[in-house]
Motif scaffolding. Structure first.
Motif, PDB file in Angstrom:
ATOM      1  N   TRP A 138     -13.543 -53.146 -14.350  1.00  0.00           N
ATOM      2  CA  TRP A 138     -13.107 -54.215 -14.362  1.00  0.00           C
ATOM      3  C   TRP A 138     -13.391 -54.547 -12.630  1.00  0.00           C
ATOM      4  O   TRP A 138     -13.509 -55.767 -12.291  1.00  0.00           O
ATOM      5  N   ALA A 139     -12.903 -53.802 -11.851  1.00  0.00           N
ATOM      6  CA  ALA A 139     -13.091 -53.590 -10.142  1.00  0.00           C
ATOM      7  C   ALA A 139     -14.305 -54.520  -9.919  1.00  0.00           C
ATOM      8  O   ALA A 139     -14.449 -54.958  -8.564  1.00  0.00           O
ATOM      9  N   ILE A 140     -15.259 -53.425 -10.566  1.00  0.00           N
ATOM     10  CA  ILE A 140     -17.018 -53.918 -10.064  1.00  0.00           C
ATOM     11  C   ILE A 140     -17.418 -55.136 -11.118  1.00  0.00           C
ATOM     12  O   ILE A 140     -18.003 -56.303 -10.334  1.00  0.00           O
ATOM     13  N   ALA A 141     -16.930 -55.557 -11.869  1.00  0.00           N
ATOM     14  CA  ALA A 141     -17.117 -57.683 -12.328  1.00  0.00           C
ATOM     15  C   ALA A 141     -16.390 -58.200 -11.596  1.00  0.00           C
ATOM     16  O   ALA A 141     -16.636 -59.331 -11.271  1.00  0.00           O
ATOM     17  N   ILE A 142     -15.018 -57.873 -10.829  1.00  0.00           N
ATOM     18  CA  ILE A 142     -14.298 -58.779 -10.432  1.00  0.00           C
ATOM     19  C   ILE A 142     -14.889 -59.294  -8.947  1.00  0.00           C
ATOM     20  O   ILE A 142     -14.999 -59.510  -8.730  1.00  0.00           O
ATOM     21  N   GLY A 143     -15.467 -57.627  -8.511  1.00  0.00           N
ATOM     22  CA  GLY A 143     -16.118 -57.760  -7.336  1.00  0.00           C
ATOM     23  C   GLY A 143     -16.814 -58.741  -6.509  1.00  0.00           C
ATOM     24  O   GLY A 143     -17.776 -58.672  -6.320  1.00  0.00           O
ATOM     25  N   LEU A 144     -18.032 -58.377  -8.189  1.00  0.00           N
ATOM     26  CA  LEU A 144     -19.409 -59.211  -8.267  1.00  0.00           C
ATOM     27  C   LEU A 144     -19.071 -60.956  -8.443  1.00  0.00           C
ATOM     28  O   LEU A 144     -19.732 -61.967  -8.047  1.00  0.00           O
ATOM     29  N   VAL A 191     -15.365 -54.555  -1.145  1.00  0.00           N
ATOM     30  CA  VAL A 191     -14.211 -54.149  -1.502  1.00  0.00           C
ATOM     31  C   VAL A 191     -14.427 -52.913  -2.770  1.00  0.00           C
ATOM     32  O   VAL A 191     -14.118 -51.639  -3.276  1.00  0.00           O
ATOM     33  N   LEU A 192     -13.875 -54.701  -3.303  1.00  0.00           N
ATOM     34  CA  LEU A 192     -13.921 -53.527  -5.494  1.00  0.00           C
ATOM     35  C   LEU A 192     -14.424 -53.324  -5.807  1.00  0.00           C
ATOM     36  O   LEU A 192     -14.829 -52.616  -6.635  1.00  0.00           O
ATOM     37  N   VAL A 216     -16.366 -51.320  -4.532  1.00  0.00           N
ATOM     38  CA  VAL A 216     -16.479 -49.430  -3.910  1.00  0.00           C
ATOM     39  C   VAL A 216     -15.401 -49.018  -4.810  1.00  0.00           C
ATOM     40  O   VAL A 216     -15.994 -48.339  -4.537  1.00  0.00           O
ATOM     41  N   ILE A 217     -14.120 -49.522  -4.606  1.00  0.00           N
ATOM     42  CA  ILE A 217     -13.401 -48.747  -5.502  1.00  0.00           C
ATOM     43  C   ILE A 217     -14.208 -48.210  -6.867  1.00  0.00           C
ATOM     44  O   ILE A 217     -13.803 -47.826  -7.938  1.00  0.00           O
ATOM     45  N   GLY A 218     -14.726 -49.985  -7.534  1.00  0.00           N
ATOM     46  CA  GLY A 218     -15.212 -49.472  -9.331  1.00  0.00           C
ATOM     47  C   GLY A 218     -16.181 -47.870  -9.343  1.00  0.00           C
ATOM     48  O   GLY A 218     -16.011 -47.398 -10.117  1.00  0.00           O
ATOM     49  N   LEU A 219     -16.908 -48.499  -8.421  1.00  0.00           N
ATOM     50  CA  LEU A 219     -18.145 -47.420  -8.334  1.00  0.00           C
ATOM     51  C   LEU A 219     -17.449 -46.291  -7.204  1.00  0.00           C
ATOM     52  O   LEU A 219     -18.062 -44.640  -8.138  1.00  0.00           O
ATOM     53  N   SER A 220     -15.877 -46.038  -7.393  1.00  0.00           N
ATOM     54  CA  SER A 220     -15.328 -44.755  -6.789  1.00  0.00           C
ATOM     55  C   SER A 220     -14.843 -44.202  -8.188  1.00  0.00           C
ATOM     56  O   SER A 220     -14.580 -42.572  -8.291  1.00  0.00           O
ATOM     57  N   THR A 221     -14.382 -44.531  -8.373  1.00  0.00           N
ATOM     58  CA  THR A 221     -14.162 -44.581  -9.945  1.00  0.00           C
ATOM     59  C   THR A 221     -15.310 -43.978 -10.982  1.00  0.00           C
ATOM     60  O   THR A 221     -14.641 -42.713 -11.330  1.00  0.00           O
ATOM     61  N   HIS A 222     -15.629 -44.322 -10.791  1.00  0.00           N
ATOM     62  CA  HIS A 222     -17.081 -43.979 -11.608  1.00  0.00           C
ATOM     63  C   HIS A 222     -17.405 -42.725 -11.083  1.00  0.00           C
ATOM     64  O   HIS A 222     -17.372 -41.472 -12.243  1.00  0.00           O
TER      65      HIS A 222
END
Length: 446
Positions: free
Chosen positions: A230-236, A256-257, A259-265
């Motif tokens: 969801w962080a990747i989707a909202i970030g985009l 930033v969102l 990067v957070i999403g990719l960090s969880t990946h």
């Protein structure tokens, strides 16, 4: 449909016939070869002006004919498996395959040769392909309670639609000049395609494939993975409008969102690797190398932001290097997973043909269906190709671009040959050792 039900070959019920995903994967190899040829042809433009049509042609061959073609094949195979429900229609799958094949080549070649009519034909075919894909995926992706991967796939298909809408506007703009096609608009389009369509698909699919291929399970990370998707989707959803209207606050918040999403990946990958019950093999090396390209891409992106106002040419070159590294993240991951998935599909097809043992008499295994040395060489050529194109953009190095293009051609040929000749050889040898039927002549009674 019961998700535990299987057919005679051990494949889950509802999975399309083997030729369908294998056709997508084979055409993805052809796209890689085409991308390499386009890069060699446009090597000087990469250094002087990365926005020239020849470079855009190579980029589209990479995104459409290579990465998207492979991801479409993975989705046709993976979605019925994870949801336990078949696609709506095999006919729609065939139409998607054929129309996307036409679109993924006509669009780049039309741009590269400056033929607007060819671009428009490609755009029309892409629209048909995406409509057929969405209609085909609605039944399985509508199934509830299938976890984070299905959520990610729903979001990625939505991003695919948005990416296509951007493309339609661009196709129209090339003829009607509705708006100024600035670098920020093109970048927004590229990022939605890279992270929304291709990236989210990989992040979602990996959460099902990593436990299987690493033999590592950790249910405690589910909520973190959901947060990442969801962080990747909202970030985009924040970054793209921020780039389009020039709002840096939105763009930064979205970045930033993401990067957070990719960090969880990346964290999820580290958990699977640490908890694996298999030795480190080529698959593990490919996935880890893929993750490194993601980190490199983020580094190039930050460098581009800090540089572009002071040195515009260098900033644009670093943006190109960043996009190349992100594409390398996906390409390395795609090829690594293909070298696991294709043998499984081919194994099922060969079992269906009655081939259960190799000529030596041993049981047919996945590892018997491709040459491991060729697979290792393919990994090296792809990795060096990605490194070369990143250096070609970042340092305006023409020989590096040529090397990258040549190695992509070699990689596409090796990948296609490795999963073609070895199974065909096994089929031939299996037939040759099969005892011939003898006909016994019985004399008629007196």
């Amino acid at each position: 449909m019961n998700s535990k039900k299987t057919n005679a070959t051990g494949m889950p019920a509802g999975v399309p016939p083997p030729w369908l995903p294998l056709s997508f994967f084979a055409l993805g190899c052809a796209g890689m070869i085409g991308c390499g040829v386009a890069l060699v042809n446009a090597h000087s433009a990469v250094v002087t002006d990365p926005t020239q049509d020849g470079v855009v042609c190579a980029a589209h061959l990479a995104m459409l004919a290579t990465l998207s073609m492979g991801v479409l094949g993975a989705m046709h195979q993976f979605v019925p498996v994870v949801t336990g429900k078949a696609l709506r229609s095999l006919v729609l799958s065939k139409i998607t395959l054929l129309t996307w094949l036409g679109a993924s080549w006509l669009l780049p070649l039309g741009i590269g040769t400056e033929h607007p009519l060819v671009v428009e034909c490609g755009g029309a075919l892409a629209s048909v392909a995406i409509v057929c894909l969405v209609v085909n995926l609605i039944p399985p992706l509508s199934v509830r309670g299938k976890g984070v991967p299905v959520t990610g796939l729903r979001l990625s298909v939505s991003a695919f639609i948005v990416t296509a809408c951007f493309g339609v506007l661009y196709v129209g703009d090339r003829k009607a000049n509705w708006f100024t096609l600035s670098g920020h608009i093109v970048l927004a389009h590229a990022l939605i395609g890279l992270f929304g369509w291709l990236g989210l698909t990989y992040v979602a699919v990996a959460e099902k494939l990593w436990p299987m291929f690493f033999l590592a399970h950790n249910e405690k990370k589910t909520q973190l993975v959901r947060l990442g998707i969801w962080a990747i989707a909202i970030g985009l959803a924040l970054l793209a409008p921020g780039l389009l209207i020039g709002q840096q606050i939105l763009a930064w918040a979205g970045s930033v969102l993401i990067v957070i999403g990719l960090s969880t990946h990346l964290h999820s990958l580290s958990v699977h690797i640490r908890g694996r019950n298999r030795r480190v093999d080529l698959y593990a090396v490919s996935v880890i190398t893929s993750a490194l390209w993601l980190v490199v891409g983020i580094g190039f992106a930050l460098s581009a932001y800090l540089t572009i106002d002071k040195n515009h040419h260098l900033g644009v070159a670093l943006v190109g290097a960043s996009i190349s590294a992100f594409a390398g993240w996906l390409l390395e991951a795609l090829v690594g997973h293909v070298q696991k998935v294709v043998p499984f599909i081919v194994w099922s097809a060969m079992r269906q043909r009655g081939i259960e043992k190799v000529p030596s008499g041993k049981q047919l295994l996945f590892a018997d269906l491709y040459n491991h040395r060729v697979a290792s060489i393919t990994f090296l050529t792809i990795t060096i190709a990605i490194a070369s194109i990143c250096c070609g953009f970042a340092f305006s190095d023409t020989p590096a671009v040529i090397i990258s293009g040549a190695l992509l051609i070699v990689s596409g040929l090796l990948l296609a040959a490795n999963f073609t000749f070895t199974p065909l050889k096994l089929i031939h040898l299996s037939r040759s050792v099969t005892p011939r039927r003898t006909i016994q002549l019985i004399a008629p009674p007196d």
